[in-house]
Design a protein around this motif. Structure first.
Motif: not given
Length: 272
Positions: A129-137, A144-150, A159-164
């Protein structure tokens, strides 16, 4: 009227237009709510163009939606017109499962704003829905819950957690291999194994919810939960495309026999 003005009118943006995080956020939110993610052309036997002029005509002047190569192609162009520094990045959808063959199956953007780098993506099924800072978070972005990882050196995973298990794409911050993107765009539009060739999909954000039409199943996921129902015939299919997604394309009625057949096939696969 300039093309940028036409684009801003298409997404309904009336606020300031200058490089900066507030503008980036506002444009991103407006785009995913105004222009649906859809791959109808693929189902109609067409190969969506990656040329900016063709994308502009389709999404802005003909008021259609598009898939990642079109959506982020248009959004990246508009940001550059405003004065943002934009890097197109090649991504691999579920690459940790499918390996290097998945590289180039998605286009996203890295945008410089207010001294930071932001992942902007209006073309991943309208999920971001909106831009994410390029940091692990991890971020709570309804619905949704979304995440950036390395997961590796110089490698990022959204990752978009629409399902587990989550739905993800991997990328590096390096500029995209444009030849690879073009080849994968054509493959996804023509290969019998392509999910877009096999299945119709349209998705759109409405407030904090996302509506999706996958085959003949119309669903909505939002803060209050999930609901779904099956469409009954070609007439309802065309009406839902028009009313819920803003896609006015009568030729879609011709797809109904294929959509029904694929639905029966999918149910059999699930049962097996």
């Amino acid at each position: 009227m300039s093309e940028l003005t036409e684009y801003l009118a298409r997404i309904g943006h009336t606020g300031p237009v200058r490089p900066g995080l507030a503008t980036l956020q506002a444009l991103h939110r407006a785009h995913v709510r105004a222009i649906p993610f859809e791959a109808l052309d693929v189902q109609l036997g067409l190969v969506p163009s990656m040329e900016r002029e063709a994308i502009f005509d389709k999404l802005v002047r003909r008021r259609r939606g598009g898939w990642c190569y079109e959506m982020n192609g248009l959004f990246g162009w508009a940001l550059e017109q405003i004065g943002f520094t934009v890097t197109r990045v090649s991504c691999g959808v579920m690459q940790h499962v499918g390996g290097e063959a998945r590289a180039g199956t998605h286009l996203a953007l890295l945008v410089e704003a207010d001294g930071g780098t932001w992942l902007a993506d209006v073309g991943f099924g309208s999920s971001l829905g909106e831009p994410l800072p390029l940091v692990v978070a991890e971020h709570a972005l309804l619905p949704f819950t979304v995440a950036l990882s390395q997961p590796g050196d110089a490698q990022w995973r959204y990752t978009e957690y629409e399902n587990p298990d989550g739905f993800s794409f991997d990328f590096s911050a390096a500029p995209a291999d444009e030849a690879l993107l073009a080849a994968k765009c054509r493959w996804q539009a023509t290969a019998p194994q392509s999910n877009f060739v096999q299945n119709f999909v349209a998705q759109r954000r409405v407030g904090d919810s996302r509506i999706a039409l996958r085959g003949k199943v119309l669903s909505e996921v939002g803060p209050s939960g999930r609901s779904s129902r099956e469409l009954i015939d070609a007439g309802e299919f065309v009406a839902v495309l028009r009313g819920s997604f803003g896609i006015d394309e009568p030729r879609a009625a011709s797809l109904w026999p294929k959509i029904e057949a694929r639905h029966v096939e999918f149910l059999a696969e699930q049962a097996a």
